[in-house]
Scaffold this motif. Structure first.
Motif, PDB file in Angstrom:
ATOM      1  N   CYS A  38       0.820  -1.100  -0.094  1.00 34.02           N
ATOM      2  CA  CYS A  38       0.152  -0.128  -0.044  1.00 34.02           C
ATOM      3  C   CYS A  38       0.895   1.340  -0.042  1.00 34.02           C
ATOM      4  CB  CYS A  38      -0.858   0.137   1.366  1.00 34.02           C
ATOM      5  SG  CYS A  38      -1.623   1.257   1.580  1.00 34.02           S
ATOM      6  N   HIS A  72      -0.440  -4.868   5.784  1.00 33.39           N
ATOM      7  CA  HIS A  72      -1.599  -4.930   6.322  1.00 33.39           C
ATOM      8  C   HIS A  72      -2.522  -5.362   5.353  1.00 33.39           C
ATOM      9  CE1 HIS A  72      -0.859  -0.505   4.873  1.00 33.39           C
ATOM     10  NE2 HIS A  72      -2.157  -0.985   4.226  1.00 33.39           N
ATOM     11  N   ARG A 347      -2.515  -2.892  -8.067  1.00 29.85           N
ATOM     12  CA  ARG A 347      -2.078  -3.065  -7.114  1.00 29.85           C
ATOM     13  C   ARG A 347      -0.801  -4.170  -6.907  1.00 29.85           C
ATOM     14  NH1 ARG A 347      -2.740   0.169  -2.661  1.00 29.85           N
ATOM     15  NH2 ARG A 347      -3.423  -0.771  -1.000  1.00 29.85           N
TER      16      ARG A 347
HETATM   17 ZN   LIG Z   1      -2.947   0.444   3.264  1.00 33.63          ZN
END
Ligand SMILES: [Zn+2]
Ligand SMILES: [Zn+2]
Length: 354
Positions: A38, A72, A347
């Motif tokens: 992320c 995460h 992603r």
């Molecule tokens: Zn994140």
């Protein structure tokens, strides 16, 4: 077990061998199969957020302690569980809700652990998914993903949940009837387009500074894509909407320019939901905020109920997957560097084949 540790801010993650945890009571141990990367991992590695005027908000002042195992967005395979764990299958693949709170502050008691005053978030305050195994403190944070692909599903724990919760902050009858403007076409942007579509939304208009991402946004279902660097962006956005302003903007970038443009295209009683933390300051004509009854809302990830709703949507509707770029576990630093330099479309996901 092997893990990748952030030992010092602004330096690469380092491989380390640590003891394999043993789960007790409500805890569950999972072998990590996929771990999404992320933008906040980049902020964590840097050790600060830009808060404008040359100032930085240091993460050590936000209670982030090193060394830390980041990661995460985690899907893992259950290998062991504590004696009080119910309804969790050994060998099953589960996605982990990482936004875990202290359980005792007011926000946690209101079921908003994501706004906890002493957060225990996995991969931010507690060891996360850039490791061979992860210990989850309670089985209620797990959702069985059945036979769906762990690499495709991992991103729902942050990118998916964050955008779902941001969309949730817009009234349903608005997003079903009117277009939502989305700044950003990275992992979160594509996810927002896809989730809005799955929720029966009218559609999204995406703004990106990277025309390589334009096609990906259209494929994810965007109604139109505009260039962030176009000096006539605001006019073009209004022209596209038959010269009407918009009722809702989700800003997944969150810098001075995107918040300024958002402000200029919002109609009376419109809502700007800011998710991105690129940083800087905003220069809004303040009188217009009450005059236009604008809502400026910050949105940070999502709560456990929203996570369960989202995962039901993903599993029941077999949500169209958002593009991913896979990296082997030992290519973690390369993946972080690609993300930092804007080379990843969709992603970036670490796959653990160990
Ligand atoms: Zn994140
Ligand atoms: Zn709390």
């Amino acid at each position: 077990m092997k893990c990748y540790c952030l030992n010092n801010f602004s330096s690469p993650l380092q491989e380390k061998d640590i003891d394999l945890p043993v789960p007790h009571t409500n805890q569950v141990l999972l072998k990590v199969k996929a771990s999404g990367i992320c933008h906040s991992d980049i902020h964590l590695c840097n050790g600060y957020y830009d808060i404008g005027m040359g100032k930085k908000f240091e993460l050590k002042d936000r209670g982030i302690e090193l060394p830390l195992v980041l990661g995460h967005e985690i899907v893992g395979n259950v290998v062991a569980k504590g004696e009080d764990v119910k309804d969790i299958e050994i060998g099953g693949n589960y996605i982990v809700y990482p936004w875990i709170g202290c359980g005792i502050c007011e926000n946690c008691k209101e079921s908003c652990e994501n706004y906890c005053l002493s957060p225990q978030y996995l991969g931010i305050n507690k060891p996360g998914g850039f490791a061979e195994y992860i210990l989850v403190p309670h089985y209620k944070y797990l959702v069985n993903i059945k036979n769906m692909d762990p690499a495709m599903i991992a991103q729902y724990a942050c990118a998916g949940l964050t955008t779902y919760s941001a969309i949730n902050k817009i009234e349903k009858n608005i997003y079903k009837k009117k277009p939502v403007v989305i700044f950003g076409a990275g992992g979160l942007g594509l996810m927002a387009v896809s989730i809005l579509k799955a929720l029966g939304g009218y559609g999204s208009i995406v703004i990106t500074n990277d025309l390589n991402k334009k096609q990906a946004a259209l494929e994810a279902g965007a109604l139109a894509v505009f260039d962030y660097n176009d000096e006539h962006l605001v006019k073009k956005l209004l022209d596209h909407n038959s010269n009407h302003k918009y009722h809702a903007v989700i800003d997944l970038v969150g810098n001075s320019n995107t918040t300024k443009a958002s402000f200029d295209i919002l109609e009376k009683s419109g809502a700007l939901i800011i998710v991105g933390m690129f940083g800087g300051l905003s220069n809004w004509p303040l009188a217009f905020i009450p005059m236009k009854a604008l809502k400026i809302i910050g949105s940070y990830v999502g709560n456990l109920s929203e996570f369960n709703e989202l995962m039901k949507l993903v599993i029941d509707q077999k949500l169209e997957p958002v593009q991913i770029k896979k990296y082997d576990f030992d290519k973690l630093n390369e993946a972080l560097s690609d993300l930092r330099s804007g080379k990843v479309v969709g992603r970036a996901v670490i796959i653990n084949n160990i």
